[in-house]
Design a protein around this motif. Structure first.
Motif, PDB file in Angstrom:
ATOM      1  N   GLY A 246       0.809  -1.213   0.000  1.00 26.66           N
ATOM      2  CA  GLY A 246       0.000   0.000   0.000  1.00 26.66           C
ATOM      3  C   GLY A 246       0.841   1.261   0.000  1.00 26.66           C
ATOM      4  O   GLY A 246       1.902   1.331  -0.607  1.00 26.66           O
ATOM      5  N   VAL A 267       2.065  -8.007   2.111  1.00 21.26           N
ATOM      6  CA  VAL A 267       1.013  -6.977   2.102  1.00 21.26           C
ATOM      7  C   VAL A 267       0.282  -7.052   3.441  1.00 21.26           C
ATOM      8  O   VAL A 267      -0.927  -7.268   3.526  1.00 21.26           O
ATOM      9  CB  VAL A 267       0.019  -7.170   0.932  1.00 21.26           C
ATOM     10  N   ASN A 269      -0.622  -4.863   5.366  1.00 19.56           N
ATOM     11  CA  ASN A 269      -1.668  -3.850   5.556  1.00 19.56           C
ATOM     12  C   ASN A 269      -3.065  -4.371   5.221  1.00 19.56           C
ATOM     13  O   ASN A 269      -4.065  -3.754   5.593  1.00 19.56           O
ATOM     14  CB  ASN A 269      -1.370  -2.618   4.686  1.00 19.56           C
ATOM     15  N   LEU A 270      -3.145  -5.510   4.521  1.00 21.42           N
ATOM     16  CA  LEU A 270      -4.454  -6.091   4.215  1.00 21.42           C
ATOM     17  C   LEU A 270      -5.129  -6.664   5.462  1.00 21.42           C
ATOM     18  O   LEU A 270      -6.342  -6.824   5.493  1.00 21.42           O
ATOM     19  CB  LEU A 270      -4.299  -7.225   3.184  1.00 21.42           C
ATOM     20  N   LYS A 283      -8.397   0.101   0.034  1.00 24.50           N
ATOM     21  CA  LYS A 283      -7.448   1.176   0.373  1.00 24.50           C
ATOM     22  C   LYS A 283      -6.016   0.769   0.007  1.00 24.50           C
ATOM     23  O   LYS A 283      -5.251   1.561  -0.557  1.00 24.50           O
ATOM     24  CB  LYS A 283      -7.554   1.477   1.871  1.00 24.50           C
ATOM     25  N   THR A 284      -5.660  -0.479   0.342  1.00 29.87           N
ATOM     26  CA  THR A 284      -4.298  -0.938   0.080  1.00 29.87           C
ATOM     27  C   THR A 284      -4.017  -0.969  -1.420  1.00 29.87           C
ATOM     28  O   THR A 284      -2.976  -0.505  -1.880  1.00 29.87           O
ATOM     29  CB  THR A 284      -4.084  -2.336   0.690  1.00 29.87           C
ATOM     30  N   TRP A 285      -4.959  -1.532  -2.180  1.00 30.50           N
ATOM     31  CA  TRP A 285      -4.725  -1.614  -3.622  1.00 30.50           C
ATOM     32  C   TRP A 285      -4.768  -0.229  -4.272  1.00 30.50           C
ATOM     33  O   TRP A 285      -4.014   0.050  -5.212  1.00 30.50           O
ATOM     34  CB  TRP A 285      -5.747  -2.553  -4.275  1.00 30.50           C
ATOM     35  N   GLN A 288      -1.511   1.271  -3.768  1.00 31.88           N
ATOM     36  CA  GLN A 288      -0.377   0.427  -4.148  1.00 31.88           C
ATOM     37  C   GLN A 288       0.614   1.208  -5.003  1.00 31.88           C
ATOM     38  O   GLN A 288       0.230   1.933  -5.920  1.00 31.88           O
ATOM     39  CB  GLN A 288      -0.876  -0.816  -4.896  1.00 31.88           C
TER      40      GLN A 288
END
Length: 379
Positions: A246, A267, A269-270, A283-285, A288
């Motif tokens: 992210g 990842v 943050n997922l 949000k993370t993608w 990115q």
């Protein structure tokens, strides 16, 4: 590791008790941890599995300890693409004793203590795996340490040295510095002269990080770690280890000095709660990191991606890294740090310990409760 390891979940061998018979024996049942569906901690359950003899080229291992990794937390939420769909036995690393040999196996013997690396299937009392996925345990290493070595230390070693090209007098930013890969990375940094380590972790872990060699612990919950790094090192750092993804990947890239390297290998943050969080995913993608080759050229920086789960076919490469790690362990330069040990029955508590980032070091699963308790029961 072989290209397609026979899933250890499919045909493991019996373990009637702590001291199983040396040979294959009749088919029996053993206990395994099974992901029954995607969701919360309750989706991983202890179940009985039927046993089978090892096939040609395989060994059967009585498992004494298993490693818990972030990939398994993601797998439970349906976010890890290297695990087959449920019901499936997770587990990428374990340690134990060889109890039976398949036809054609010459370089292992019954009774050998081994570490095992596989794509999945190792959270069981007994596993059958290709002999190429086993590595002899070094002298003096406990089963818990052996179960904590492979995934975290192979990852940290390859990220720091193969991609990062870590050299004396450089600086490194390690995120989740108190976790399994973070702890391994700190120890490996200490094998190189005069490396300055910045490490992010909650404030309660800072004393432990300082003891282990982190010059500058940063509380990511209350501070902007990029600002804190810049206060101490205005030009930034030479290497950033990024397991977060992210927007943190962008921040890490911007913290690099010229000729610096960012290696992204997760990842995390997922993961924001027990179950898959669609908002966190979006949000993370959305945040990115993305960069073109031309932009990289102008920046004089490198971005690398690392995923041990996709190294299945790189048997010789992995074996060479493990040999280096075993050598460093034997020299006393690295030593897996065990946070806590949980019996299979308490897998939910083990996962919570890691998901809530309470661990300092590796979280380990064992088939039975630790021996101290069983000894008390006997007396």
């Amino acid at each position: 590791m072989s290209a397609e390891p026979a899933p250890a979940s499919a045909a493991p061998e019996p373990v009637p008790g702590p001291e199983p018979p040396a040979g294959g024996g009749d088919a029996a049942e053993h206990r395994a941890l099974v992901l029954t569906g995607y969701g919360g901690y309750d989706k991983v359950k202890v179940q009985a599995r039927r046993s089978a003899a090892p096939r040609p080229g395989e060994v059967s291992v009585s498992v004494r300890a298993c490693g818990l990794n972030f990939a398994e937390l993601m797998a439970r939420q349906g976010l890890y693409d290297r695990l087959p769909p449920p019901p499936v036995c997770p587990g990428m690393e374990c340690a134990g004793t060889v109890r039976a040999l398949g036809d054609g196996v010459r370089d292992r013997q019954v009774g050998d203590k081994v570490m095992v690396l596989a794509r999945s299937g190792l959270w069981q009392e007994v596993v059958n795996v290709p002999v190429s996925q086993t590595f002899p345990m070094p002298e003096g290493m406990s089963f818990e340490e052996a179960a904590a070595l492979l995934v975290n230390y192979i990852t940290a070693y390859m990220v720091l040295f193969d991609f990062g090209n870590l050299r004396p007098n450089q600086s490194v930013l390690i995120h989740m510095a108190a976790g399994g890969v973070g702890t391994a990375a700190i120890q490996l940094c200490k094998t190189v002269e005069n490396v300055t380590i910045f490490g992010t972790a909650s404030a309660s872990k800072h004393d432990s990080l300082k003891e282990s060699g982190v010059a500058h612990p940063i509380d990511y919950r209350t501070m902007d770690y990029a600002e804190e790094v810049r206060k101490i090192s205005p030009k930034g750092v030479d290497i950033v280890l990024d397991p977060l993804g992210g927007s943190d990947t962008s921040k890490g890239f911007n913290l690099l000095k010229p000729m610096g390297k960012l290696i992204t290998y997760g990842v995390a943050n997922l993961i924001t709660g027990q179950k898959k969080n669609l908002m966190a995913m979006a949000k993370t993608w959305w945040n990115q990191f993305s960069i073109t080759a031309l932009q990289l050229l102008q920046q004089n920086k490198a971005v690398c991606g690392y995923h041990l789960g996709y190294m299945d076919e790189e048997t010789e490469l992995i074996r060479s890294v493990v040999a280096k790690l075993v050598n460093l362990y034997s020299q006393g330069k690295i030593k897996p740090k065990i946070d806590s040990v949980w019996p299979f029955d308490q897998v939910a508590e083990a996962m919570r310990q890691m998901q809530e980032k309470k661990n300092v070091g590796k979280v380990i699963l064992v088939p039975e409760a630790p021996k101290e308790e069983s000894k008390k029961a006997e007396n």
